[in-house]
Design an enzyme around this catalytic site. Sequence first.
Site: not given
Length: 228
Positions: A149, A102, A207-208, A100, A9-11, A186, A155
């Site tokens: 999650e 976020e 993600g990251g 998600h 997931n690039w966000k 993470s 993150g």
Amino acid sequence: MKKLFIAGNWKSNKTNAESQLWVKDLATKLSDVAADLSNTPVVVCVPFTSLSVIRYALGAAHVSLALGAQNVSKFDEGAYTGEVSAKMVKEVADWVIIGHSERRKYFNETDEDLAIKAQKAKDAGLKVIYCVPDDKTPVPEGVEVVGYEPVWAIGTGKTDSPENASAVVSSIKAKTKVATVIYGGSVTGDNVATFVSQSAIDGVFPGGASLDPEKFSHLIHAALAATK
Ligand code: PGA
């Protein structure tokens, strides 16, 4: 060999130029595992603006990744400024992330909104990765994959323990009857093996670590090696 499911997931990251470079670089780094990847779904979930660009770049690079969006409108097409409907997403992607944390936190999306989105996605033929922070949050029927999650692990560099993640994943499976449940929070190339070697956990949701081709390739290689 366990059938893994990996979704990056690039966000809200990457321009079109950066997206193209990412595909080129990743394709080279994954060439040695091309055969394994034909049996391992790897979905990259990118901003709407990158979807078409990545779609063509993936075709040109002959790399077997699937493409996903990160959100979808709860409305059909029409007078909804700023929204992208499920039918529009389906034209360029096969998957969509819904719910998600976020989206829940910064855009106030409720379980009710998310259930409508999941239905719209399904009606359009999109496959849904539905995210929940625990095993108590409702999951709409018909979703393909659930992402567990824990919010505090996203993150932060702090992961859930593989044992606890496995227990929550098992509970989600029992309650929802969804067969594929993955862990996010993470995840990196260095810790992915501890999660995918838990028998209940079907894959991961970085993600990251999906942003850098080097890190994402390391993660994919490590996950494949741990489940061979
Ligand atoms: P992270 O994101 O890998 O950057 O922690 C995970 C997620 O959003 O699920």
